[in-house]
Design a protein around this motif. Structure first.
Motif, PDB file in Angstrom:
ATOM      1  N   ILE A 304      28.402  37.796  40.286  1.00  0.00           N
ATOM      2  CA  ILE A 304      29.386  36.848  39.776  1.00  0.00           C
ATOM      3  C   ILE A 304      30.677  37.069  40.548  1.00  0.00           C
ATOM      4  O   ILE A 304      31.195  38.184  40.590  1.00  0.00           O
ATOM      5  N   ARG A 305      31.174  36.024  41.143  1.00  0.00           N
ATOM      6  CA  ARG A 305      32.382  36.123  41.956  1.00  0.00           C
ATOM      7  C   ARG A 305      33.465  35.263  41.306  1.00  0.00           C
ATOM      8  O   ARG A 305      33.307  34.051  41.177  1.00  0.00           O
ATOM      9  N   ALA A 306      34.542  35.899  40.883  1.00  0.00           N
ATOM     10  CA  ALA A 306      35.663  35.182  40.281  1.00  0.00           C
ATOM     11  C   ALA A 306      36.802  35.145  41.301  1.00  0.00           C
ATOM     12  O   ALA A 306      37.317  36.189  41.696  1.00  0.00           O
ATOM     13  N   VAL A 307      37.185  33.966  41.701  1.00  0.00           N
ATOM     14  CA  VAL A 307      38.244  33.792  42.697  1.00  0.00           C
ATOM     15  C   VAL A 307      39.463  33.191  42.010  1.00  0.00           C
ATOM     16  O   VAL A 307      39.391  32.093  41.458  1.00  0.00           O
ATOM     17  N   LEU A 308      40.563  33.918  42.021  1.00  0.00           N
ATOM     18  CA  LEU A 308      41.793  33.462  41.399  1.00  0.00           C
ATOM     19  C   LEU A 308      42.745  33.050  42.508  1.00  0.00           C
ATOM     20  O   LEU A 308      43.173  33.881  43.317  1.00  0.00           O
ATOM     21  N   THR A 309      43.056  31.781  42.562  1.00  0.00           N
ATOM     22  CA  THR A 309      43.860  31.235  43.644  1.00  0.00           C
ATOM     23  C   THR A 309      45.300  31.052  43.193  1.00  0.00           C
ATOM     24  O   THR A 309      45.561  30.535  42.107  1.00  0.00           O
TER      25      THR A 309
END
Length: 497
Positions: A304-309
Motif C-alpha cells: 500500500i503506497r500513500a502519497v501525500l502531495t
C-alpha cells in the motif's frame, strides 16, 4: 573530548535529577551556566570482577562467578555566572539536587543527541563540593567542581517498554446448530497499523516520528517533509492477501495544509497498479482515504503506497498519518486493532505481537436465533504465545499486571522452561514484580506476601527476559473479554551512550 559537534549542538547532555529538582550539564555553554568539561569518566561499560579457582593438575583456572562492579562517575563541572553571588547561588542549587545530606540517590540521565539515545542510572554523591576559592578552580564568574558520584548498580536503564495488552477473545460458536453465520469476524491485515516501526526512519520525501495525539487518541506517525519536498510517500506491507480477494484499504491523515492523498496498492509482480483513488483532506481534522482493489497476479505481493502531495506553496508543517487498515470486502469498516476496547459487541485482539501483527475483531451471537440444539461453546481462556523482543545488553526484569477476573494464571518462558503459576481465582488486579530485591506478587488488598502461598514450589520462577526475542506463553482460565494481561520492563545497557 570534543565539546560540540560540527553543527554547534552539544553531543552529550547529562541531567542530574532528584526530588528537589534537576541540573542539566552540557558540553556547550548554556543559559543555566552548568558546563561539562573534558575528562568525564564512568559513563561507559563498568568494570567486571571475576572469581576463579586454580586447576590443581593443569594450567590456568576455571570461572566461578563474575559480576559488574559498582562504578564511580567523574563529572568535571564548570559553573558559570555573572558575578560571585550568581555563581554561589548556582553552586547551592547543585548541592540541593545532589541531596548530599540524605540517603536519596540521584538519577543520572545521559542523552547523546547524535545517536538518539537516553539512558539513566542511580548514584550517590561522593565528593567534589568541598569548595575552592581563588587559583585555577574559582574566579569572579566561574567555579570548577570535580564532581564524583557512585552508582551501586552499574547498569544503565533505557526506555520503559510496555508491550501488550493481551486480552481474551470470546471465540463463540454454535454446536450442532443450523445457524453457521452467527459468528462474525474481521481481520485487519496491516501488521503495524500505528506505523510505530517507522519512528525515526527516513521516508521518501521526509522523516517519520511517532508522536502523541493519534486518530484513536494514542500515537500517530508524524512526517516532517524535507525542505522543498513536493510529496512524501509511506509504504506499508500488509499480511499476505489471497489471490482474487477483494480488499479495502484505508488510513487517516491530517496535514498542516490541504494535501492530496493517493493510496495506491501495487503488485510487485510487474509493478501493476491495482487501484488508486485521490482524496482532498482538510488540515484541521482527521480525514480518511480509502481504496478497494482485487489481487490478480499469481505469485505477486501487495503493498500500500500513500502519497501525500503538498498544496500550492509547499508544505507548511508536518503531516500526521495513522490507523492503517486493510480488510477483505468492499466495505470500509470502522478502524480497529488489537488494542481497541470492546465496542458494540466486537472484541478485538492481536494474533501475535501487539502493533506488529494482524489483529482480529470478533462479534458473538447476541440477538441471533439458533433454531436447533442451542448449545454454545465459548472460550474463557487466555492462552497464547507472546513474543517480546528485548533491546539492550543485559537481562530485563518484567513487571506483570493481570486484570481480573481469572484463575490459575500460568506464565511460561518457552526458551528456558521457567514457569510461574498462581493457583486459584482472583477478583482484583494482580501485580507480579520480578525485579531483583523485590520479587513480589500482590493485589491492592493482599500486599504482604499472602499470595506467595498460592505459588507451588516447582513453579515459582520469577523469570527475567533475555536480550533478543523471548517466547512466552500465558494461560488463564475463567477470563472474560475485560481480562487483560500486561507487562512492562526497562531496557538495560552496559554503557550510558
Amino acid at each position: 573530548m570534543r565539546p560540540f559537534r560540527s553543527d554547534g549542538l552539544p553531543w552529550l547532555r547529562v541531567i542530574l535529577r532528584s526530588t528537589v529538582g534537576e541540573v542539566e550539564l552540557t558540553t556547550v555553554t548554556s543559559a543555566d551556566g552548568f558546563v561539562l568539561l573534558d575528562g568525564v569518566t564512568g559513563l561507559g561499560i563498568p568494570k567486571r570482577s571475576i572469581e576463579s579457582t586454580p586447576l590443581p593438575a593443569a594450567h590456568g583456572s576455571v570461572l566461578r562467578s563474575q559480576r559488574l562492579d559498582e562504578t564511580d562517575m567523574y563529572l568535571p563541572v564548570s559553573i558559570r555566572g555573572t558575578d560571585p553571588d550568581d555563581v554561589a547561588q548556582k553552586s547551592r542549587r547543585l548541592e540541593e539536587v545532589l541531596a548530599v545530606a540524605s540517603d536519596e540517590p540521584v538519577e543520572v540521565q545521559v542523552t547523546a543527541p547524535k545517536t538518539d539515545t537516553t539512558r539513566r542510572r542511580y548514584a550517590y554523591y561522593v565528593e567534589g563540593l568541598e569548595g575552592a576559592l581563588g587559583g585555577r578552580d574559582s574566579h569572579y564568574t566561574f567555579r570548577h567542581i570535580p564532581l564524583r558520584l557512585r552508582a551501586l548498580d552499574p547498569i544503565w536503564l533505557g526506555v520503559t517498554r510496555v508491550p501488550g495488552p493481551w486480552r481474551v477473545a470470546p471465540a463463540l460458536k454454535p454446536f450442532l446448530s443450523s445457524t453457521s453465520e452467527s459468528l462474525e469476524e474481521r481481520r485487519n491485515l496491516i501488521a503495524d497499523p500505528s506505523m510505530a516501526s517507522l519512528d525515526g526512519k527516513s521516508i521518501a520525501g521526509g522523516q517519520g516520528q511517532v508522536v502523541a495525539g493519534g486518530y484513536v487518541g494514542d500515537t500517530a506517525l508524524q512526517i516532517t517533509p524535507n525542505p522543498g519536498a513536493e510529496s512524501v510517500t509511506v509504504v506499508l506491507q500488509p499480511s499476505p492477501i489471497p489471490l482474487g480477494a477483494i480488499t479495502t484499504a484505508s488510513l487517516y491523515v491530517r496535514g498542516a495544509a490541504q494535501a492530496r492523498v493517493d493510496i495506491e496498492q501495487w503488485s510487485t509482480f510487474g509493478s501493476t497498479v491495482l487501484g488508486s483513488e485521490t482524496h482532498t483532506l482538510t488540515a484541521a481534522q482527521w480525514g480518511r482515504a480509502s481504496v478497494t482493489q482485487t489481487r490478480t497476479a499469481t505469485g505477486s505481493s501487495v503493498q500500500i503506497r500513500a502519497v501525500l502531495t503538498a498544496p500550492a506553496g509547499g508544505f507548511t508543517g508536518p503531516v500526521l498519518v495513522d490507523a492503517a487498515m486493510l480488510t477483505t470486502g468492499t466495505t470500509v469498516h470502522d478502524y480497529f486493532d488489537g488494542s481497541t476496547p470492546v465496542t458494540d459487541g466486537w472484541v478485538h485482539s492481536w494474533e501475535g505481537a501487539p502493533n506488529a501483527s494482524v489483529s482480529r475483531a470478533v462479534r458473538g451471537m447476541a440477538g441471533r436465533n439458533i433454531p436447533f440444539l442451542p448449545v454454545v461453546l465459548a472460550s474463557s481462556t487466555v492462552q497464547g504465545q507472546i513474543v517480546v523482543d528485548v533491546q539492550g545488553d543485559d537481562i530485563a526484569y518484567p513487571v506483570w499486571t493481570i486484570d481480573a477476573p481469572g484463575e490459575d494464571l500460568l506464565l511460561i518462558h518457552e526458551g528456558t522452561g521457567e514457569q510461574l503459576f498462581v493457583e486459584g481465582a482472583f477478583t482484583e488486579q494482580i501485580t507480579i514484580d520480578t525485579r531483583p530485591q523485590v520479587e513480589d506478587i500482590r493485589t491492592p488488598t493482599l500486599s504482604n506476601g499472602e499470595l506467595m502461598e498460592r505459588i507451588p514450589i516447582d513453579k515459582a520462577d520469577f523469570f527475567h527476559l533475555r536480550p533478543g526475542p523471548n517466547r512466552l506463553r500465558v494461560s488463564m482460565v475463567g477470563a472474560t473479554p475485560q481480562s487483560e494481561i500486561n507487562l512492562r520492563y526497562d531496557e538495560r545497557f552496559l554503557a550510558g551512550y
